[in-house]
Design a protein around this motif. Structure first.
Motif, PDB file in Angstrom:
ATOM      1  N   ILE A 189      -2.987  15.082  -7.869  1.00 54.86           N
ATOM      2  CA  ILE A 189      -2.516  16.161  -8.750  1.00 54.86           C
ATOM      3  C   ILE A 189      -3.565  16.450  -9.815  1.00 54.86           C
ATOM      4  CG2 ILE A 189      -0.709  16.941 -10.305  1.00 54.86           C
ATOM      5  CD1 ILE A 189       1.202  15.108  -8.968  1.00 54.86           C
ATOM      6  N   ALA A 190      -4.136  15.379 -10.344  1.00 55.87           N
ATOM      7  CA  ALA A 190      -5.180  15.586 -11.341  1.00 55.87           C
ATOM      8  C   ALA A 190      -6.307  16.417 -10.766  1.00 55.87           C
ATOM      9  CB  ALA A 190      -5.697  14.236 -11.826  1.00 55.87           C
ATOM     10  N   ILE A 195      -2.472   7.356  -5.865  1.00 57.27           N
ATOM     11  CA  ILE A 195      -3.076   8.460  -5.114  1.00 57.27           C
ATOM     12  C   ILE A 195      -2.415   9.793  -5.448  1.00 57.27           C
ATOM     13  CG2 ILE A 195      -1.550   7.934  -3.162  1.00 57.27           C
ATOM     14  CD1 ILE A 195      -5.011   9.431  -2.825  1.00 57.27           C
ATOM     15  N   HIS A 196      -1.111   9.703  -5.666  1.00 59.90           N
ATOM     16  CA  HIS A 196      -0.366  10.919  -5.954  1.00 59.90           C
ATOM     17  C   HIS A 196      -0.881  11.574  -7.232  1.00 59.90           C
ATOM     18  CE1 HIS A 196       3.003  13.594  -5.742  1.00 59.90           C
ATOM     19  NE2 HIS A 196       3.474  13.210  -6.918  1.00 59.90           N
ATOM     20  N   TYR A 197      -0.919  10.769  -8.309  1.00 63.65           N
ATOM     21  CA  TYR A 197      -1.387  11.308  -9.581  1.00 63.65           C
ATOM     22  C   TYR A 197      -2.833  11.764  -9.478  1.00 63.65           C
ATOM     23  CZ  TYR A 197       2.660   8.565 -10.959  1.00 63.65           C
ATOM     24  OH  TYR A 197       3.901   8.039 -11.055  1.00 63.65           O
ATOM     25  N   TYR A 222      -6.700   4.902  -5.453  1.00 64.53           N
ATOM     26  CA  TYR A 222      -6.486   5.615  -4.190  1.00 64.53           C
ATOM     27  C   TYR A 222      -5.296   5.063  -3.421  1.00 64.53           C
ATOM     28  CZ  TYR A 222     -10.718   8.215  -4.906  1.00 64.53           C
ATOM     29  OH  TYR A 222     -11.643   9.066  -5.414  1.00 64.53           O
ATOM     30  N   THR A 223      -4.597   4.129  -4.035  1.00 63.36           N
ATOM     31  CA  THR A 223      -3.430   3.588  -3.322  1.00 63.36           C
ATOM     32  C   THR A 223      -2.165   3.878  -4.115  1.00 63.36           C
ATOM     33  OG1 THR A 223      -3.858   1.480  -4.395  1.00 63.36           O
ATOM     34  CG2 THR A 223      -4.719   1.783  -2.178  1.00 63.36           C
ATOM     35  N   ASP A 224      -1.930   3.037  -5.127  1.00 56.32           N
ATOM     36  CA  ASP A 224      -0.693   3.234  -5.892  1.00 56.32           C
ATOM     37  C   ASP A 224      -0.668   4.586  -6.584  1.00 56.32           C
ATOM     38  OD1 ASP A 224      -0.104   0.782  -5.132  1.00 56.32           O
ATOM     39  OD2 ASP A 224      -0.104  -0.167  -7.122  1.00 56.32           O
ATOM     40  N   LEU A 271      -0.992  27.728  -6.564  1.00 47.12           N
ATOM     41  CA  LEU A 271      -1.222  26.455  -7.236  1.00 47.12           C
ATOM     42  C   LEU A 271      -0.114  26.164  -8.241  1.00 47.12           C
ATOM     43  CD1 LEU A 271      -5.061  26.708  -7.684  1.00 47.12           C
ATOM     44  CD2 LEU A 271      -3.842  24.990  -6.366  1.00 47.12           C
ATOM     45  N   MET A 330       2.380  15.653 -14.914  1.00 46.88           N
ATOM     46  CA  MET A 330       1.270  16.241 -14.171  1.00 46.88           C
ATOM     47  C   MET A 330       1.692  17.531 -13.496  1.00 46.88           C
ATOM     48  SD  MET A 330      -1.206  13.326 -13.850  1.00 46.88           S
ATOM     49  CE  MET A 330      -2.258  14.367 -13.084  1.00 46.88           C
ATOM     50  N   ILE A 366      -3.636  30.844 -17.229  1.00 49.87           N
ATOM     51  CA  ILE A 366      -4.679  31.723 -16.701  1.00 49.87           C
ATOM     52  C   ILE A 366      -4.083  33.054 -16.266  1.00 49.87           C
ATOM     53  CG2 ILE A 366      -6.447  31.957 -14.928  1.00 49.87           C
ATOM     54  CD1 ILE A 366      -6.410  28.818 -14.882  1.00 49.87           C
ATOM     55  N   MET A 399      -6.029  18.672  -8.496  1.00 46.01           N
ATOM     56  CA  MET A 399      -5.578  20.058  -8.442  1.00 46.01           C
ATOM     57  C   MET A 399      -5.630  20.683  -9.836  1.00 46.01           C
ATOM     58  SD  MET A 399      -5.113  20.400  -5.302  1.00 46.01           S
ATOM     59  CE  MET A 399      -4.615  22.078  -5.263  1.00 46.01           C
ATOM     60  N   VAL A 400      -5.260  19.886 -10.841  1.00 43.39           N
ATOM     61  CA  VAL A 400      -5.305  20.406 -12.205  1.00 43.39           C
ATOM     62  C   VAL A 400      -6.736  20.812 -12.551  1.00 43.39           C
ATOM     63  CG1 VAL A 400      -5.067  19.795 -14.634  1.00 43.39           C
ATOM     64  CG2 VAL A 400      -3.312  19.113 -13.004  1.00 43.39           C
ATOM     65  N   LEU A 432       0.057  21.131 -14.153  1.00 40.62           N
ATOM     66  CA  LEU A 432      -0.539  21.922 -13.071  1.00 40.62           C
ATOM     67  C   LEU A 432       0.009  23.340 -13.084  1.00 40.62           C
ATOM     68  CD1 LEU A 432      -2.324  22.195 -10.653  1.00 40.62           C
ATOM     69  CD2 LEU A 432      -0.568  21.143  -9.237  1.00 40.62           C
ATOM     70  N   LEU A 470      -9.021  21.624 -10.477  1.00 37.23           N
ATOM     71  CA  LEU A 470      -9.383  22.804  -9.689  1.00 37.23           C
ATOM     72  C   LEU A 470      -8.900  24.071 -10.386  1.00 37.23           C
ATOM     73  CD1 LEU A 470     -10.421  24.100  -7.054  1.00 37.23           C
ATOM     74  CD2 LEU A 470      -8.123  23.812  -6.149  1.00 37.23           C
ATOM     75  N   VAL A 471      -7.650  24.003 -10.870  1.00 37.23           N
ATOM     76  CA  VAL A 471      -7.094  25.168 -11.562  1.00 37.23           C
ATOM     77  C   VAL A 471      -7.922  25.471 -12.801  1.00 37.23           C
ATOM     78  CG1 VAL A 471      -5.119  26.026 -12.851  1.00 37.23           C
ATOM     79  CG2 VAL A 471      -4.780  24.839 -10.708  1.00 37.23           C
ATOM     80  N   LEU A 492      -1.003  25.240 -16.455  1.00 32.99           N
ATOM     81  CA  LEU A 492      -2.395  25.654 -16.529  1.00 32.99           C
ATOM     82  C   LEU A 492      -2.614  26.931 -15.722  1.00 32.99           C
ATOM     83  CD1 LEU A 492      -4.670  24.458 -18.060  1.00 32.99           C
ATOM     84  CD2 LEU A 492      -5.425  23.261 -16.018  1.00 32.99           C
ATOM     85  N   PHE A 515       5.643   6.945  -3.342  1.00 34.18           N
ATOM     86  CA  PHE A 515       4.763   6.623  -4.478  1.00 34.18           C
ATOM     87  C   PHE A 515       5.526   6.043  -5.665  1.00 34.18           C
ATOM     88  CE2 PHE A 515       3.002  10.580  -2.520  1.00 34.18           C
ATOM     89  CZ  PHE A 515       2.050   9.946  -1.746  1.00 34.18           C
ATOM     90  N   LEU A 573      -3.732  31.402  -7.603  1.00 29.10           N
ATOM     91  CA  LEU A 573      -3.185  30.747  -8.791  1.00 29.10           C
ATOM     92  C   LEU A 573      -1.665  30.623  -8.710  1.00 29.10           C
ATOM     93  CD1 LEU A 573      -5.371  32.226 -11.631  1.00 29.10           C
ATOM     94  CD2 LEU A 573      -5.167  29.838 -10.984  1.00 29.10           C
ATOM     95  N   MET A 596       0.835  -1.203   0.000  1.00 25.61           N
ATOM     96  CA  MET A 596       0.000   0.000   0.000  1.00 25.61           C
ATOM     97  C   MET A 596       0.869   1.252   0.000  1.00 25.61           C
ATOM     98  SD  MET A 596      -3.322  -0.373   0.030  1.00 25.61           S
ATOM     99  CE  MET A 596      -4.273   0.702   1.096  1.00 25.61           C
ATOM    100  N   GLN A 597       0.765   2.011  -1.060  1.00 24.55           N
ATOM    101  CA  GLN A 597       1.589   3.204  -1.149  1.00 24.55           C
ATOM    102  C   GLN A 597       1.147   4.261  -0.166  1.00 24.55           C
ATOM    103  OE1 GLN A 597       4.314   3.395  -2.840  1.00 24.55           O
ATOM    104  NE2 GLN A 597       3.923   1.280  -3.421  1.00 24.55           N
ATOM    105  N   LEU A 598      -0.138   4.198   0.181  1.00 28.52           N
ATOM    106  CA  LEU A 598      -0.622   5.215   1.111  1.00 28.52           C
ATOM    107  C   LEU A 598       0.093   5.088   2.440  1.00 28.52           C
ATOM    108  CD1 LEU A 598      -2.574   7.473   0.902  1.00 28.52           C
ATOM    109  CD2 LEU A 598      -4.353   6.024   1.833  1.00 28.52           C
TER     110      LEU A 598
END
Lengths: 482, 209, 724
Positions: free
Chosen positions: B158-159, B153-155, B149-151, A113, A132, A143, B161-162, A136, B164-165, A139, A65, A110, A1-3
């Motif tokens: 971020i997605a 979760i990070h991506y 939600y495990t492996d 972010l 990603m 804006i 947040m993307v 982020l 949200l932006v 984007l 992760f 912004l 579990m990465q979490l």
């Protein structure tokens, strides 16, 4: 579990995300005339993040992760610089946004972010998280470029940036997919391990596309075309931000991707080295030549930044630990210079509006001697004239390139810096020798003035004040990549 | 050739054909419709691979939302694409040169691509046995949920947040507070008091107000 | 105390301008005078301490340059030579400073003038107190700079600026040789210190030049230079002498000196007569040990010196400008000094340097007094009869003239055992006799020098008296208002004249015994080569011992010498020999035997010159008539045009180099370097800029296209370039 990973390593980023959202909510509900509160809040939260990066568990080395997020010296250094640059960008924007009727609480949110994006980006050792993070931050930047939505130039800048940015993202993704396709891996470590003779060509192609996408982000030629238009069109504090933090972040991840995913050990160094040399030469030449014809100071700074990216890439092309450390030093110093210059540009305001032409500076030495001295010192430094910090930045990358045997690159760099000196000195000449133009207003505000003075002091006295520490820190940071 | 094989070829050919038609069609509405067909074909390929969740996602999101949005835009804006393409011939040579260069380069990569020697891996599509074997384990959506939600979760975050932006951006760029328009404010309505609205006046006889 | 003799004038130079600006010009003048006078006082103290008291020493101040083997110290070397120079420089400088107060009284930029004068004094003192060639070179260039500044002091005059540049450029030629000489010394000896170099030469040490595999004794060592294998010491000697030629205005490099008279007259007296121009003589004497071991170089010195003595004297015959006459006279006298050095009589050379400083400064200052009186007119044709206005100056000039022409009484020598006569008599006769003596020894060029010296003496006498007669006698040819309202010299100007006149009269008699007479060996100590003592191995040591232990030589120390000599036997023997040699000079019965005519020849020459001048300029109605030579004759033109040296130079060097410069400027620099370099590059930059800016069209699809092209090109390059 990465979490199950200890997420305390990611506290700075988590803090940034939460505070961005919190400030967003606060901003929505409070009266719009309290927008400054949000700015202060953003500055505060970046400060806290800065603290967390350097003094919390985030300052230890870890990989979370499956390598999508790591904390190491390189990331720590990069994040610190990015955070500081972002703080200055918010400070610079304060008075300007008010006067231009752009003061909205979303602006600092912004920026927060986008800083989060950069922060994630430089901490990635996985292609997906790199992408990603880049998206982020980009984007948010698209804006921000369009922030003055009633201005045609601003919207045009935003649209251009967005469309071309999307194209570059596409190229980058294509490259990433090639790399994934040929090595079956997305983490840098696995890519480096998976490289062999059989998949070399495919990997090189993926790498070229990846480099193209990253070159777009650092605005290196031939992927630089967006820069002048976006710099010119965006609101000036946004331009200042563009020229500083995102450049540093992109350059940092550029270095990390190339060094970690394509290390010298797998012979990939020689493959990407020639590409970087090419891009570096093109950037220096384009930066030097095209700036000569510019009349707008922001466009001038755009071409100047293209040229400077060429020099920074020179250090990267060396591919050595010394080279990477010289890149970090160069980018940090460039950041100081560029923020200082934009602070000065922000002081160029007349009652009828912002003055952006170089000719508006004429005779500044008679109307505003203090500003004239700061401007001149910054121009000297950007030109790389000794005793100013800009010289040492160049010196380090040149040394790294020479030690790596990249003599052609060094010669081109030296020549183009001679040409570049021309347009920097032209600004100085206009400031000191020409007939005075009408005086600028003096209400730039303490923030802008303070930033200008601080950066001028740093570039003049930097050789004793920051150079020793910067050098040690950059070397330590670069060493973690090898 | 099994049924799966026939289906794969059918979907593949349909994907490529309609993909070409997207860019070749003169009428933009036809282009969008071809795009929708392409999406559906790809969804079929997903199903063949056992990724039925992705297939439905594709149909719901891309066909149901994105493509329809395209259709709206195309129809509403009434862009004269013929006019846009008027400079086409002028730039064609350059475009062809660059395109050929890229194509040749990529062709070289493909040529250098060595297919895996393992016959099982070399097969482009899954056999029926493999597809049925997957039914034993968690189903597609479930498997995604297991890792999302495990492996990843990070991506995933971020997605988030993307998005949200993107949302903030959309609001910033388009939302305008207009003054002087008539609009209903339920809060105001609810907070309305009798004293604000009604005035009790004792009217004297023989006089007006 | 010792460093202050050098530093005080520097303080004066630094303070003069600020004081002149903040207080007054007079304050600046007094400040510099005070500093120079203090330096002068110290110099005299040092003179008695070092030269008379035999207390030679070197004070190391600090290391100026230290780079590997190359070490140049900053030092104050005090030996007999340098203290003589110190005394001459500071004395004349003080007097000139004082004189200038009167002479320059109506000049607006007096503080600057005094600052330059003091700066010059500092540089000259640095030069003479050097203990290595590098410091010497510093002083050498320093005096050159001061000379340049002072010649061009009237910078509003084009002729002054031209003259200043000429002086500087001609000196470049000499300095180039000098610099090469220093490099050769470092190359061969691995050191630039006097002591190390001279000791190596003296002991014929084995030295290894930098590029040589193994060393050789210095007397046999050859080095390659310009493709030739040359005797090392000869090469060094010639190169150093080229430097000396430039600074001391010897033939071929003399052209700047007459032009340098554009400077204010006190400057001419100080720099271009008494001190700076003698730096070359000083250099040759300082390196006497080198020249003694390089006979060919010494012959060159003799030859050039004698030729200059003759040449300058001939040119002086026909000059009309009062200062140019004296300038050529200076040139000629410097020639005497050089050939004295060339024939090996360094003592005589230094002696003449010493006496010449007095009478030549006197002549210049006297001429300055005249010029001042007649409203800055320098042409003797427009003077005449000035003695009525300036009786004191007249008397002083007469003294100067009898000194330079060498009036004396040779027959009294036997009675007094020193030459009875003026300073010039003592020193010039010593030189001419030394040349004759060297000739009898078979020294190359000595008889030539002797002959030239005698002829030049005739001419010297002629032009000196001509100057007196044209200036002071006869009827006034000046405009009336000048003669009615002459500027009478203030006491500031007269006092120095009197002091110098004393020197001009008595310096010869006072100095003779020490400089060239029987006390010479003890007087000079180790500082110059004295005939007969050089080749003995331990000699220098013996002389030092001698110098250290000798009782003050004023009482005469013949009694003690043998005792010390016996203590160190072989050296002592050599020393005795030296004593004998030096005593032999001019003295019948011991050592050399001069025929009577040699002793009387200089006096005779002087009388011939005087008689001719008197006949032509005192008698007869027209003092301006051509005299010996018919005006317009070939010889007349030849002399009047100074042997056409300037013209030849103009033809040989100036015009070709101007043409070459023009070509290099127009084509080499303008078209090629500028064309390809700055102009071409900036043109290229402009072109490139326009090109790239045109690409920046503003259309998104252009930008996108550029990105794709970029990727395509990069991919191609990667394919072709590296990825096999």
């Amino acid at each position: 579990m990465q979490l199950g990973d200890n997420i305390s390593f990611a506290f700075p980023e988590i803090w940034l995300a939460i505070s961005a959202m919190a400030l967003l909510m606060i901003g929505v509900f409070i009266d719009s005339k309290y927008h400054r509160f949000i700015s202060f809040g953003a500055i505060f939260s970046i400060f806290v993040a800065l603290f967390l990066v350097n003094f919390g568990t985030a300052s230890e080395n870890a990989s979370l992760f499956n390598g999508a997020f790591v904390t190491d010296g390189f990331g720590q250094f990069s994040k610190s610089v990015i955070y500081v640059a972002a703080i200055f960008a918010i400070i610079l924007s304060d008075r300007f946004m008010e006067r231009e009727r752009l003061a909205r609480f979303e602006y600092p949110v912004l920026i927060l972010l986008s800083v989060l994006g950069m922060s994630l980006m430089v901490a990635s050792t996985d292609l997906i998280s790199v992408y990603m993070g880049i998206e982020l931050q980009s984007l948010a930047l698209y804006i921000l470029a369009t922030f003055n939505r009633d201005s045609r130039r601003s919207t045009e800048a935003g649209l251009k940036y967005f469309v071309l940015g999307a194209l570059s993202s596409g190229l980058m993704l294509y490259g990433m997919s090639l790399i994934y396709g040929f090595t079956g891996a997305t983490t840098f470590e696995a890519i480096a391990a998976g490289a062999d003779e059989a998949n070399r060509i495919g990997l090189i192609f993926g790498m070229v596309f990846l480099i193209s996408g990253l070159s777009f982000k650092v605005s290196a030629a031939p992927f630089h075309m967006w820069t002048p238009d976006v710099y010119e069109g965006s609101p000036t504090p946004v331009t200042a931000f563009f020229a500083a933090a995102p450049k540093f972040a992109a350059m940092a991840i550029f270095a990390r991707v190339l060094v970690e995913a394509f290390p010298a050990a797998t012979d990939a160094l020689s493959d990407w080295q020639q590409v970087i040399v090419l891009v570096s030469i093109l950037s220096m030449v384009v930066g030097a030549f095209s700036a000569i014809a510019q009349k707008n100071i922001k466009r001038l700074m755009a071409y100047s930044s293209i040229g400077h990216m060429g020099y920074a890439l020179m250090g990267l092309a060396a591919g050595t630990s010394q080279g990477i450390s010289s890149v970090l030093v160069y980018m940090t110093i460039y950041l100081i210079m560029t923020i200082g210059t934009f602070a000065c540009i922000l002081m160029m305001r007349r009652p009828e509006g912002m003055a952006e032409n170089i000719s508006d500076l004429s005779g500044l030495s008679q109307t505003r001697p203090g500003l004239a001295i700061m401007f001149s010192a910054l121009m000297f430094s950007l030109a790389g004239i000794p005793i100013f910090l800009g010289f040492f930045a160049k010196l380090y990358v040149f040394m790294a390139a020479v030690n790596a045997g990249l003599f052609v690159l060094v010669v081109v760099g030296a020549l183009s810096s001679v040409i570049a000196t021309y347009y920097y000195l032209r600004v100085v000449k206009i400031i000191w020798m020409d007939e005075p133009a009408p005086e600028f207003e003096r209400d730039a505000g303490p923030g802008v003035k303070g930033v200008a003075i601080l950066s001028t002091v740093l570039i003049v006295a930097g050789i004793v004040v920051i150079m020793p520490f910067l050098n040690i820190a950059a070397e330590a940071a670069a060493a973690t990549l090898f | 050739m099994t049924f799966a094989g026939i289906a794969f070829w059918a979907f593949a050919i349909s994907t490529v054909t309609f993909g070409l038609l997207v860019i070749l069609a003169r009428n933009p509405v036809h282009s969008v419709l071809c795009l929708i067909t392409t999406f559906i074909s790809v969804a079929g390929l997903f199903v063949l691979m056992g990724a039925e969740y992705l297939a439905f996602l594709l149909i719901i999101v891309y066909v149901g939302a994105v493509a329809v949005l395209f259709l709206f835009v195309v129809m509403m804006l009434d862009v004269d694409f013929a006019e846009l393409k008027s400079g086409f011939a002028e730039y064609l040579p350059y475009g062809v040169i660059v395109g050929v260069v890229l194509l040749v380069n990529i062709g070289l990569v493909v040529a250098a691509w060595q297919l895996p020697t393992d016959p099982q891996l070399a097969q482009p599509y899954l056999t029926g046995a493999e597809m049925t074997a997957n039914l034993e384990g968690p189903n597609n959506a479930e498997a995604l949920g297991m890792v999302l939600y495990t492996d990843y979760i990070h991506y995933f975050q971020i997605a988030g947040m993307v998005l949200l932006v993107a949302m903030i951006g959309a609001i910033i760029l388009t939302f305008r507070e207009r003054k002087g328009i008539k609009k209903q404010n339920p809060g105001d309505q609810a907070a309305r008091k009798r004293e604000d609205a009604v005035e009790v006046v004792s009217v004297q006889t023989g006089k007006g107000i | 105390m010792e460093p202050f003799v050098v530093l005080l004038p520097l303080f004066g130079a630094l303070l003069a301008m600020p004081i002149g600006r903040m207080v007054s010009a007079r304050a600046a003048e007094l400040t510099t005078i005070a500093f120079v006078l203090m330096a002068c006082l110290i110099a005299w103290v040092l003179f008695f301490d070092v030269a008379v008291g035999h207390n030679a020493r070197t004070i190391q101040l600090f290391t100026w340059i230290g780079s590997g083997n190359f070490i140049a110290d900053w030092a104050v070397k005090l030996d007999t030579m340098s203290v003589i120079m110190l005394v001459v420089i500071t004395s004349v400088s003080s007097l000139v400073h004082i004189y200038s107060v009167g002479y320059m009284h109506d000049d607006a930029s007096r503080p600057r003038f005094f600052a330059y004068l003091s700066l010059f004094t500092f540089a000259m003192l640095t030069l003479v107190t050097a203990d290595n060639f590098i410091q010497l070179f510093f002083g050498w260039e320093g005096v050159g700079l001061a000379s340049y500044l002072l010649i061009g002091f009237y910078h509003h005059k084009k002729s002054a600026n031209d003259a200043a540049i000429k002086a500087f450029v001609v000196n470049r030629v000499g300095d180039f040789g000098f610099a090469l000489g220093i490099m050769a010394i470092f190359f061969i000896f691995g050191s630039v210190g006097f002591e190390e170099v001279f000791q190596a030469v003296r002991t014929d040490a084995v030295v290894t030049p930098f590029n040589a595999a193994d060393g050789a004794p210095i007397s046999e060592l050859t080095v390659g230079f310009l493709g030739l294998e040359l005797h090392a010491l000869t090469l060094i000697g010639i190169l150093l002498f080229i430097g000396a030629m430039g600074k001391s205005a010897q033939f071929f490099l003399h052209t700047w000196l007459p032009d340098a008279m554009e400077g204010p007259t006190p400057v001419s007296a100080l720099i271009h007569a008494a001190t700076m121009v003698t730096a070359g003589v000083f250099l040759v004497c300082r390196c006497s040990i080198i020249y003694e071991n390089a006979p060919d170089a010494a012959t060159l010195v003799t030859f050039i010196g004698a030729t200059t003595a003759f040449f300058a004297a001939t040119v002086g015959l026909l000059q009309d400008d009062i200062k140019k006459v004296i300038a050529y006279s200076t040139c000629s006298q410097l020639g005497y000094m050089f050939f004295a050095a060339g024939v090996g009589s360094y003592g005589a050379a230094m002696f003449h340097l010493f006496t010449h400083a007095f009478f030549k400064a006197l002549l210049f200052l006297g001429a300055g007094s005249v010029i001042h009186a007649v409203h800055h007119e320098q042409d003797m044709k427009k003077m005449g009869g000035v003695r009525h206005i300036l009786p004191f100056t007249y008397a002083m000039m007469i003294i100067g003239t009898i000194a330079i022409t060498g009036v004396g009484f040779p027959f009294l020598y036997d009675i007094f055992h020193f030459p009875v006569g003026t300073a010039g008599f003592a020193s010039k006769d010593a030189i001419i006799e030394a040349a004759y003596a060297a000739g009898t020894e078979g020294r190359t060029g000595a008889y030539y020098a002797f002959a030239m010296g005698l002829i030049a003496a005739v001419f010297t006498s002629f032009y000196s008296w001509r100057l007196i007669f044209l200036t002071f006698h006869g009827k006034s040819r000046a405009p009336d208002h000048v003669m009615k309202h002459p500027h009478f010299p203030p006491n500031w100007m007269l006092l120095p004249l009197a002091v110098l006149a004393f020197g001009a009269l008595f310096a010869g008699m006072l100095g003779y015994k020490s400089f060239v007479g029987d006390k010479a060996a003890s007087f000079w100590g180790n500082s110059i080569y004295i005939a007969g003592d050089a080749h003995a191995g331990g000699e220098s040591h013996a002389v030092e011992a001698y110098a250290a232990e000798a009782t003050p030589p004023v009482e005469g120390d013949h009694a003690e010498t043998p005792a010390i000599a016996s203590a160190e036997d072989p050296a002592g023997a050599a020393h005795d020999e030296a004593e004998e040699h030096t005593e032999g000079y001019g003295e019948e019965g011991e050592g050399h035997h001069f025929p009577l005519w040699v002793l009387y020849a200089p006096l005779l020459a002087m009388l011939i010159g005087f008689g001719t001048a008197f006949a032509h300029y005192m008698r007869g109605s027209d003092p301006l008539r051509p005299g010996l030579l018919r005006e317009g004759g070939i010889l007349y033109s030849f002399l009047k045009n100074k042997w056409y040296v300037d013209e030849v130079y103009r033809f040989l060097f100036l015009n070709p180099s101007r043409r070459l410069g023009r070509i290099l400027w127009k084509i080499g620099d303008g078209r090629i370097i500028d064309g390809l370099g700055p102009d071409g590059l900036s043109g290229l930059a402009g072109f490139g800029s326009r090109l790239i800016v045109r690409l920046q069209s503003g259309y998104i699809y252009h930008y996108a296209f550029a990105m794709l092209v970029g990727i395509g090109v990069i991919l191609l390059i990667v394919r072709l370039g590296g990825a096999q």
